[in-house]
Design a protein around this motif. Structure first.
Motif, short mmCIF file in Angstrom:
data_model
loop_
_atom_site.label_atom_id
_atom_site.label_comp_id
_atom_site.label_asym_id
_atom_site.label_seq_id
_atom_site.Cartn_x
_atom_site.Cartn_y
_atom_site.Cartn_z
N UNK A 1 0.86 -1.33 -0.04
CA UNK A 1 0.13 -0.10 -0.16
C UNK A 1 0.73 1.35 0.09
N UNK A 2 2.03 1.15 0.40
CA UNK A 2 2.75 2.57 0.67
C UNK A 2 3.41 2.58 -0.68
N UNK A 3 3.56 1.99 -1.71
CA UNK A 3 3.87 2.36 -3.01
C UNK A 3 2.97 3.57 -3.60
N UNK A 4 1.93 3.83 -3.03
CA UNK A 4 1.04 4.66 -3.68
C UNK A 4 1.58 6.24 -3.60
N UNK A 5 2.56 6.43 -2.70
CA UNK A 5 3.19 7.71 -2.99
C UNK A 5 4.54 7.47 -2.24
#
Length: 450
Positions: free
Chosen positions: A404-408
């Motif tokens: 999920x932290x790949x989003x930004x």
């Protein structure tokens, strides 16, 4: 080579076809897609330089794969340069800019790593090789999206393939101590409801249900991301992470997951004084038998031979519908330098790294495989066998979601900090999600500026 279909996997979208539109300044899509490619890598002697971060037992796995590849291709020699993960990621851009740099490098997912390298033309567009080797049909879309970018670097999860997965996976899920469950007459949970029933019984028996420490912001999020996958469809989480802008964060299951995590904390299910407990200490607490469960990344717990007999892993199904959805990716992605003088040989090695041979070597060295289901599973390591069973449940549902932290570039820090504040009673689950949406919107605005 046998096909590498995952059971029930969906083929890549037609966006992986050859001949993308002309690339942005500095990109390399047009040149890469138009150059001739070949599987014939016999003939002249070739040395391929590889930059990787696999050391110790992982290094032994890599050495075994390299040895098998060199046996199959006696004219190709692999020369490894190995450094730790931080060194590789901090220097890979400069190394790939060097004409004498590596032919192949392990490249981290996400905007600031792979996206930057794709946009600047440091790494090859692999569409031509994808069609040549059949990667566009053999790698499931939920895995392939993780290494796709448009040539201008502005969109992730669509466009062209810029790296391929190694045949080893990394997941987030639920570990359990079967000895403690057996002692209390509890079964290994098969659903979230089972897990909560077990946790309540463990707490009532005066023991700790969940080994957890929230002092380290980044690592504290594994429990949240694992629980999030029990509520939202895989495509909703994927579309948010890949930043198409159409999916709000409230559709990703994060509010429901945060509500559960806060409920568990309030019920006293976490390690006492968890707010001041470091990541490594929480791990050791679990491995020492002081808690029944731990939400964790696979490969992060150093089980002894004895513990491999009594610990296990499960990927819980979603609350509604029973689909198995979980955060999962390749343990590493391999990209080819745009300056490589031997890209055909490099592509042959990428194909081999995704092969059944590489996957079986992963199991034989105690690691979790990817891309293959017809493998020999060791009988003397029940813990690894439970991880493989869980991983294959994701294969069957094609249920992999990206981290999920790949989003930004800042989402991990944002959500980790909000989680700490939520557990301290300073923000609500909805406010945690709102902070994540604000981070996301700010990043979207920056991307729009180019």
């Amino acid at each position: 080579m046998k096909k590498r279909h995952l059971v029930g996997a969906v083929a890549l979208a037609t966006g992986l076809a050859l001949g993308l539109a002309a690339c942005a300044p500095g990109g390399s899509a047009a040149a890469d897609s138009s150059r001739p490619v070949s599987k014939d890598v016999s003939g002249k002697d070739v040395t391929l330089k590889i930059l990787d971060f696999w050391q110790n037992d992982e290094g032994k796995w890599m050495d075994s794969v390299v040895s098998a590849f060199e046996k199959q291709h006696p004219n190709i020699t692999i020369k490894r340069t190995t450094q730790d993960w931080g060194q590789v990621n901090n220097t890979v851009n400069l190394r790939l800019a060097d004409p004498n740099g590596p032919d192949i490098a392990l490249v981290n997912n996400g905007w600031s790593a792979m996206g930057t390298l794709a946009k600047s033309g440091r790494i090859l567009n692999l569409d031509a090789y994808s069609k040549l080797y059949g990667w566009d049909k053999e790698i499931p879309d939920t895995i392939a999206r993780q290494t796709q970018f448009t040539s201008d670097g502005k969109q992730m999860g669509t466009g062209s393939l810029y790296a391929t997965p190694a045949a080893r996976s990394s997941l987030i899920g639920l570990y359990y101590n079967k000895s403690m469950l057996d002692e209390l007459g509890l079964a290994v949970p098969k659903t979230l409801a089972d897990f909560e029933k077990d946790a309540a019984a463990i707490k009532a028996a005066g023991k700790v249900p969940i080994a957890y420490g929230s002092l380290d912001k980044g690592s504290s999020t594994s429990i949240l991301f694992a629980t999030q996958n029990l509520y939202a469809p895989a495509d909703k989480i994927g579309d948010f992470v890949y930043s198409n802008g159409d999916v709000p964060i409230t559709d990703t299951g994060i509010v429901q997951a945060a509500t559960d995590v806060k409920k568990w904390a309030d019920a006293g299910w976490f390690t006492p004084n968890y707010a001041g407990l470091q990541y490594a200490d929480a791990q050791n607490d679990f491995l020492s038998g002081n808690a029944a469960f731990r939400f964790e990344y696979t490969g992060s717990l150093a089980f002894s031979d004895a513990q491999k007999q009594t610990f296990g892993y499960v990927q819980l199904p979603q609350v509604e519908g029973g689909d198995v959805v979980g955060t999962g990716a390749s343990a590493a992605n391999l990209a080819i330098s745009a300056k490589s003088k031997n890209p055909d040989a490099a592509a042959a090695f990428l194909d081999f790294m995704a092969s059944k041979t590489a996957a079986q070597e992963a199991i034989d060295h105690g690691f979790l495989p990817l891309l293959h289901s017809d493998l020999n599973i060791p009988t003397g390591n029940p813990e690894l066998a439970s991880e493989i069973t869980a991983q294959q449940s994701l294969d069957k549902s094609n249920g992999y979601t990206p981290y999920f932290d790949w989003s930004t570039p800042t989402m991990l820090d944002t959500i980790g900090g909000q989680l700490q504040q939520m557990l301290a009673g300073q923000v609500t689950p909805k406010q945690l999600a709102d902070a994540g949406q604000k981070d996301y919107d700010a990043f979207q605005a920056e991307r729009a500026k180019g």
